[in-house]
Design a protein around this motif. Structure first.
Motif, PDB file in Angstrom:
ATOM      1  N   VAL A   7       0.950   3.151  -7.373  1.00  0.00           N
ATOM      2  CA  VAL A   7       1.590   4.247  -7.438  1.00  0.00           C
ATOM      3  C   VAL A   7       1.011   5.422  -8.260  1.00  0.00           C
ATOM      4  N   ASN A   8       0.730   6.574  -7.687  1.00  0.00           N
ATOM      5  CA  ASN A   8       0.164   7.639  -8.280  1.00  0.00           C
ATOM      6  C   ASN A   8      -1.379   7.218  -8.964  1.00  0.00           C
ATOM      7  N   LEU A  26      10.364   1.529  -8.195  1.00  0.00           N
ATOM      8  CA  LEU A  26       9.786   2.824  -8.883  1.00  0.00           C
ATOM      9  C   LEU A  26      10.772   2.991 -10.358  1.00  0.00           C
ATOM     10  N   ARG A  27      12.056   3.045 -10.022  1.00  0.00           N
ATOM     11  CA  ARG A  27      13.028   3.503 -11.070  1.00  0.00           C
ATOM     12  C   ARG A  27      13.074   2.226 -12.119  1.00  0.00           C
ATOM     13  N   GLU A  67       1.796  -3.610  -0.264  1.00  0.00           N
ATOM     14  CA  GLU A  67       0.666  -4.295  -0.675  1.00  0.00           C
ATOM     15  C   GLU A  67      -0.727  -3.341   0.107  1.00  0.00           C
ATOM     16  N   GLY A  68      -1.648  -2.834  -0.736  1.00  0.00           N
ATOM     17  CA  GLY A  68      -2.503  -2.278  -0.575  1.00  0.00           C
ATOM     18  C   GLY A  68      -2.465  -0.886   0.079  1.00  0.00           C
ATOM     19  N   ARG A  69      -1.125  -0.191  -0.038  1.00  0.00           N
ATOM     20  CA  ARG A  69      -0.936   1.145   0.293  1.00  0.00           C
ATOM     21  C   ARG A  69      -0.776   1.922  -0.739  1.00  0.00           C
ATOM     22  N   ALA A  70      -0.942   3.115  -0.821  1.00  0.00           N
ATOM     23  CA  ALA A  70      -0.924   4.393  -1.871  1.00  0.00           C
ATOM     24  C   ALA A  70       0.383   4.935  -1.833  1.00  0.00           C
ATOM     25  N   VAL A  71       1.047   4.856  -2.969  1.00  0.00           N
ATOM     26  CA  VAL A  71       2.461   5.700  -3.091  1.00  0.00           C
ATOM     27  C   VAL A  71       2.346   6.810  -3.911  1.00  0.00           C
ATOM     28  N   THR A  72       2.709   7.937  -3.528  1.00  0.00           N
ATOM     29  CA  THR A  72       2.717   8.859  -4.322  1.00  0.00           C
ATOM     30  C   THR A  72       4.180   9.514  -4.796  1.00  0.00           C
ATOM     31  N   THR A  73       4.336   9.671  -6.001  1.00  0.00           N
ATOM     32  CA  THR A  73       5.907  10.371  -6.220  1.00  0.00           C
ATOM     33  C   THR A  73       5.869  11.502  -6.880  1.00  0.00           C
ATOM     34  N   THR A  74       6.681  12.153  -6.991  1.00  0.00           N
ATOM     35  CA  THR A  74       6.715  13.708  -7.578  1.00  0.00           C
ATOM     36  C   THR A  74       6.266  13.685  -9.050  1.00  0.00           C
ATOM     37  N   GLU A  75       6.056  12.748  -9.527  1.00  0.00           N
ATOM     38  CA  GLU A  75       5.316  12.556 -10.946  1.00  0.00           C
ATOM     39  C   GLU A  75       3.804  12.746 -10.686  1.00  0.00           C
TER      40      GLU A  75
END
Length: 151
Positions: A7-8, A26-27, A67-75
């Motif tokens: 994550v990020n 996330l939260r 698993e193995g994937r990229a997560v982007t959040t607003t942060e």
């Protein structure tokens, strides 16, 4: 089940049922509160994040699929702890009224601009249509996306 999620750009160990939505991880476990619980059905967009370059509803995305994937959040769009380009455009256009939808709108706009850095009005409307704003600030949101495209 334990799963590692990027994550990020940071690896996070998440514990839970494989079907647990990314939004809850996330939260509740990672401590990122930008994505909001709106409908829980993938109909409002308040929980939008980007996974491997695609805007997705985190309320519908099970952690087992990450698993193995990229997560982007607003942060993850912050620049040295300050609002990023899309954030700044939303601020400058005063696109938030209650603000509940804005993190999802920012992520949807980011996704749109990554795919099309100079969208037309119709392309912006089409790209943003899956996210709802109940306060009615859609005109300001469209202006914000245009501003972000110009910057």
């Amino acid at each position: 089940m334990s799963i590692t999620i990027d994550v990020n750009g940071t690896q996070h160990e998440v514990e839970g049922d494989p079907s647990m939505p990314l939004l809850y991880a996330l939260r509740d476990q990672i401590g990122l509160r930008g994505a909001k619980f709106g409908c829980g059905l993938g109909q409002c967009g308040a929980c939008t994040v980007i996974v491997d370059g695609r805007a997705v509803y985190s309320c519908l995305m099970p952690i087992s699929a990450l698993e193995g994937r990229a997560v982007t959040t607003t942060e993850g769009l912050l620049e040295d702890g300050e609002p990023g380009k899309v954030h700044r455009a939303f601020i400058e256009e005063q696109a938030a009224q209650c603000g509940y939808c804005i993190a999802g709108m920012v992520m949807r706009a980011q996704h749109l601009l990554e795919r099309n850095p100079d969208p037309t009005d119709d392309q912006i409307l089409d790209g943003m249509q899956t996210n709802l704003c109940r306060c009615g600030t859609h005109a300001a949101i469209i202006r914000a996306v245009k501003r972000a495209a110009r910057s």
